[in-house]
Each structure stands twice: as C-alpha cells, then as structure tokens.
Design an enzyme around this catalytic site. Structure first.
Site, PDB file in Angstrom:
ATOM      1  N   SER A   1      56.508 -46.090  17.965  1.00 42.64           N
ATOM      2  CA  SER A   1      57.742 -45.578  18.546  1.00 42.64           C
ATOM      3  C   SER A   1      58.013 -44.128  18.167  1.00 42.64           C
ATOM      4  CB  SER A   1      58.919 -46.493  18.250  1.00 42.64           C
ATOM      5  OG  SER A   1      58.886 -47.050  17.004  1.00 42.64           O
TER       6      SER A   1
ATOM      7  N   HIS B   1      57.357 -47.333  23.144  1.00 44.32           N
ATOM      8  CA  HIS B   1      58.270 -48.228  23.854  1.00 44.32           C
ATOM      9  C   HIS B   1      59.594 -47.509  24.064  1.00 44.32           C
ATOM     10  CE1 HIS B   1      59.905 -50.172  19.842  1.00 44.32           C
ATOM     11  NE2 HIS B   1      60.128 -48.887  19.907  1.00 44.32           N
TER      12      HIS B   1
END
Length: 227
Positions: free
Chosen positions: A123, A148
């Site tokens: 991330s 994500h």
C-alpha cells in the site's frame, strides 16, 4: 473526520508495538564502533547508514515515522544537494497523510531519491517505492509489492459520513493519479488494479512500472574482478 489509511494500519501498529516490547527500537539496535585519530565513536546502525545517505523505512507509516523520514531527507539535501539519497523500503503501509508528506518531500528536494524494496512494500509502502526517481527504483528478487485503494472509518451524523466518504474518494483519485504518473499506467487502469489487494513479485512490479530493475547481487569491485 475520517481516518484515512492506505494500508494495514492496524497491522502496522501491532508491528511497532511489538518492536517496542522487544526492545528493537532501543537497546537491541546494533551499534557500530569507529576508531579514528580522535578515539572511538559509537553510532547506532541507522545513524551510520545515514552517513552513507541511506534511509531505512522498516515499519508502518505514521506521523512520527514520516517526520523522521522527512527530516532525514531534508538534512541529507543540506549536506549535499547533488548526491543521490537511498531509501530502503520494508513497510506494510499506513497513514495516507503521513505517506503523502514523505512523497512531497521526496519530490521537493534536489537530490535524486533511489528506492529499493527489501522484503515487502505494501500500500503506502508500494506508493513510496514507485515514487523514487525514474530509473532508480529497484527491488530485491523475493520481495513482495502490493497496491490497493485507501480505507477509512467514518462516524457521526449522516451528513458527516457523506462528507467523509467524499473526502476518501478525493484522496483515492489523487493517489491513483500520482501512481499512474510514476508507473506510466492509465489512471483508470490503476483504479481497476487497486480495487482489491493486488500482490506482485519483483518481476511483476517491474512489468507494472513500480520499479525499474531487480537487484540480484551487488557488482564486485573492479579489483576483485581483475583477480
């Protein structure tokens, strides 16, 4: 206000708390002893690496960690604005605002910033990995990279929740645009790919444009090659 994160913030906090409990942030940090004409000096390993213009991001990303990283970047620029800075990333992600603070500082300072993934860049960790200077982003061969969408928690009245949801969508769009600019992907493609956790190995991250090369081994010094 919405608490917006770009990654496993709960997991990151557990990692950091565990490190404190085990003394990793204190007494167990390795020390390096250097001897000179003035005698011996002791450095913790991270301070010694900083002398070589190496910053190690080895935890979840929160405001405290971001402050330390930003301070090191600005310090190294003041020391020599022409020499590259190296950030080694092994991070599960964390706070969006903290990560964007690091990102903006990386783009603001004059030196090129080389990023290297060691272990995992998930991330916001992957976001910062991709944000290094083009051509100077790398990964070790067995590292894992994950992108994500940001997550956030909202509470309060219905109108407050709507406002917070809109803010999360703005942040998501901003992150997608930045990641697209660094990877060469279309913004819509990045949105589709980050709809759910998308894990990549080093080769897949190379093909996606998050990194530019995979480091297998350091090249041998010229003297060793000759012998």
């Amino acid at each position: 206000m919405a608490n917006i994160n770009f990654g496993f913030e709960h997991h990151a906090r557990k990692l950091y708390s565990g490190a404190i409990e085990q003394g990793i942030t204190g007494s167990l940090v390795p020390m390096v002893i250097e001897t000179s004409g003035r005698g011996e000096r002791a450095f913790d390993i991270f301070s010694r690496l900083l002398r070589e213009r190496i910053i190690f991001l080895g935890s979840g990303i929160d405001e405290h960690v971001a402050g330390l990283i930003m301070a090191q970047l600005i310090f190294l620029e003041s020391e020599d604005p022409e020499r590259d800075i190296y950030i080694y990333v092994n991070s599960p992600g964390g706070s969006v605002s903290a990560g964007l603070g690091i990102y903006d500082t990386m783009q603001y300072i004059r030196p090129d910033v080389s990023t290297v993934c060691v272990g995992m860049a998930a991330s916001m960790g992957a976001f910062l990995l991709a944000s290094g200077t083009k051509g100077k982003r790398a990964s070790l061969p067995h590292s894992r990279i994950m992108i994500h969408q940001p997550s956030g928690g909202a509470q309060g009245q219905e109108s407050d929740i709507i406002i917070q949801a809109r803010e999360i969508e703005k942040i998501r769009r901003l992150l997608e645009e930045i990641l697209a600019s660094h990877t060469g992907k279309d913004v819509q493609q990045v949105r589709e790919d980050s709809e759910r956790d998308r894990w990549m190995n080093a080769q897949e991250a190379l093909e996606y444009g998050i990194i530019d090369q995979i480091f297998e081994k350091r090249p041998k010094p010229d003297k060793e090659k000759e012998s």
